[in-house]
Design an enzyme around this catalytic site. Structure first.
Site, PDB file in Angstrom:
ATOM      1  N   SER A 256       0.853  -1.185   0.000  1.00 46.50           N
ATOM      2  CA  SER A 256       0.000   0.000   0.000  1.00 46.50           C
ATOM      3  C   SER A 256       0.890   1.237   0.000  1.00 46.50           C
ATOM      4  CB  SER A 256      -0.866   0.012   1.252  1.00 46.50           C
ATOM      5  OG  SER A 256      -0.019   0.170   2.373  1.00 46.50           O
ATOM      6  N   LYS A 257       0.261   2.363  -0.171  1.00 44.25           N
ATOM      7  CA  LYS A 257       1.000   3.616  -0.196  1.00 44.25           C
ATOM      8  C   LYS A 257       1.832   3.789   1.082  1.00 44.25           C
ATOM      9  CE  LYS A 257       0.380   7.872  -2.373  1.00 44.25           C
ATOM     10  NZ  LYS A 257       0.064   8.050  -3.744  1.00 44.25           N
ATOM     11  N   ARG A 258       1.224   3.420   2.192  1.00 45.08           N
ATOM     12  CA  ARG A 258       1.896   3.571   3.481  1.00 45.08           C
ATOM     13  C   ARG A 258       3.190   2.745   3.527  1.00 45.08           C
ATOM     14  NH1 ARG A 258       1.127   1.061   8.511  1.00 45.08           N
ATOM     15  NH2 ARG A 258      -0.351  -0.374   7.598  1.00 45.08           N
ATOM     16  N   GLU A 266       6.844  11.155  -6.084  1.00 47.39           N
ATOM     17  CA  GLU A 266       6.498  11.250  -4.657  1.00 47.39           C
ATOM     18  C   GLU A 266       7.723  10.970  -3.791  1.00 47.39           C
ATOM     19  OE1 GLU A 266       1.823  10.009  -4.261  1.00 47.39           O
ATOM     20  OE2 GLU A 266       3.203   8.464  -4.978  1.00 47.39           O
TER      21      GLU A 266
END
Ligand code: GLU
Length: 494
Positions: A256-258, A266
């Site tokens: 996930s992004k986390r 990013e």
């Protein structure tokens, strides 16, 4: 070229539906390295055949991502090359010609089924708990009738998958992957709008662009037999397939992004260096002995695509952060100061005039370089150098630990420090330390406890770069003013 590997041609073929995340970036890194290692080429192709999923600005961001990572390509949509154009929507006649050829040779046929019909078929198959997929209704239409209808009616072109036998795909990492043809349905190769599906476009382009190794995520492995059938039916040699395993989140599961599923830009925003990210992603799922920190040059010498591990790798953010710190510390001081300055120009409040004074940044760079892992760590370490008046922290912060419940002694100690600093002619780190040690002794405090007060007063923080060196940079006047302001605040609370 350092050995006798044949020059390879590899491509990154993203769809412009967003920004490439770590999985795609790693494929790009591996492909780029292998092209370099073999003295071949790396190219960028934009796969925009699904016009409904296009996201404006994606192509620019893909190009900027590769540029930031330093993954220069030899051919691409913006720079052209011998097989231009490199954007699929500009290559439609080639796909249409290939589809027509497949119809001609009996390997494909027009299909006139409406989407309602196909939905109904799927619903029926699901209700009967059968495999879903096209069952070949239009496959039996006689070619002459099909051609006549195709001239007048909307249709797609489907590939006529052999009903019998099996298809074997060689994957460089897995060896032969065998699929029974009866498990494959007659898939669409050309849509009714004249655009190809990925299946056809991949085969046509990778042939036309003389790609030797197709490197892509292993979500494409189930489609690979279809592609093999297409290569064969078109009479094209098949490329070498390399289906890369996914990158997993720590503890397994989807990243996930986390946990790091971010785009290159990013990562740039979050304070990472391209070299560190390239190194880290390259060794996530591929390894060379126990080595971790490996420069691009070294990777280019030793990277071999066949050594990619089939076991899915786990994304280890701590390792990435550590590695970023290593790359920062390896950098020559002036280059590092320039990076810090560029980052601070983004992160400092707008009232600090730009461009920042480079020689000032060079002064504090040695004080913080050991403490920075990410470029975003810089601001909180140095912001007090940029504040003409640092807000005095709340009084309770001074009245902590040794100074708890002793506002009088705290204010006296701060005043004594200010007086002693005021009397100095020299303002260097050694003098400051010696002076404040003497002050501590005079007021009956431990040196460390007094330093804590002075640190808080001068910087507004409890954790900072080395205190005395920092005070040299803050300067005489502001340092003393801040100590006096702190003492006044503590005294006012009595
Ligand atoms: N356009 C495909 C995607 O973005 C590329 C797969 C490939 O590299 O062939 O998933």
């Amino acid at each position: 070229m350092t050995d006798d590997l044949k020059p390879a041609r590899l491509r990154l073929a993203p769809s412009p539906t967003g920004e490439p995340h770590v999985g795609v970036l790693r494929t790009a890194i591996w492909s780029w390295l292998y092209a370099k290692r073999t003295g071949g080429q790396f190219l960028l192709r934009i796969e925009d055949t699904d016009q409904t999923r296009l996201v404006p600005g994606s192509v620019e961001r893909i190009i900027r991502s590769l540029d930031w990572l330093g993954l220069t390509y030899d051919e691409g949509p913006d720079i052209g090359g011998p097989f231009a154009p490199y954007t699929q929507s500009e290559r439609l006649p080639m796909y249409q010609e290939a589809a027509a050829r497949l119809v001609q040779s009996g390997n494909a046929y027009p299909c006139f089924c409406s989407s309602e019909e196909l939905d109904a078929l799927r619903a029926r198959q699901q209700a009967e708990k059968r495999a879903t997929g096209y069952e070949g209704k239009c496959r039996v239409i006689a070619p002459a009738e099909a051609a006549a209808r195709a001239a007048a009616e909307p249709h797609v072109i489907r590939f006529a998958v052999p009903r019998e036998g099996a298809t074997t795909v060689e994957d460089l990492l897995r060896g032969p992957v065998v699929v029974e043809n009866r498990t494959l349905d007659d898939f669409v190769i050309l849509k009714s709008d004249g655009f190809p599906t990925y299946h056809l476009a991949h085969v046509v382009d990778d042939t036309a662009m003389e790609i030797t190794h197709v490197t892509r995520g292993d979500e494409w492995l189930p489609s690979a037999p279809r592609h093999a059938l297409l290569f064969d039916a078109l009479g094209y040699p098949r490329p070498i397939y390399v289906h890369n395993p996914v990158i997993l989140a720590p503890g397994g599961g989807k990243l996930s992004k986390r946990h790091g599923a971010k785009s290159a830009l990013e990562y740039a925003e979050d304070g990472y260096l391209a070299d560190a990210l390239v190194n880290f992603l390259c060794i996530t799922g591929w390894g060379h002995g126990d080595e971790t920190v490996m420069s691009r040059e070294e990777l280019t010498r030793v990277f071999d695509i066949k050594d990619i591990s089939l076991a899915p790798a786990t994304f280890d953010t701590e390792k990435l952060n550590w590695m970023n710190g290593v790359y920062l510390r390896q950098m020559p001081e002036q280059q590092l100061a320039e990076l810090f300055a560029q980052r601070l120009e983004i992160d400092l409040p707008p009232d600090v005039p730009r461009p920042l004074d480079r020689s000032f940044v060079e002064e504090f760079t040695p004080l913080i370089r050991e403490r920075v892992q990410l470029l975003t760590d810089v601001l909180p370490l140095v912001d007090f150098f940029y504040q003409s008046v640092v807000a005095t922290p709340p009084v309770e912060e001074f009245l902590a630990k040794k100074w708890k419940d002793q506002p009088q002694a705290t204010a006296d100690a701060l005043d004594a420090a200010a007086d002693d600093l005021d009397a100095l002619d020299d303002w260097d780190a050694e003098t400051l330390e010696a002076t404040l040690r003497a002050t501590a002794e005079r007021v009956g405090a431990r040196a460390g406890d007094l330093f804590t007060l002075v640190r808080l007063a001068v910087t507004g923080k409890t954790i900072t770069p080395p205190l005395f060196e920092s005070m040299v940079i803050v300067g005489t006047g502001p340092s003393i003013d801040r100590v006096r302001a702190a003492s006044a605040a503590v005294r006012a609370s009595i």
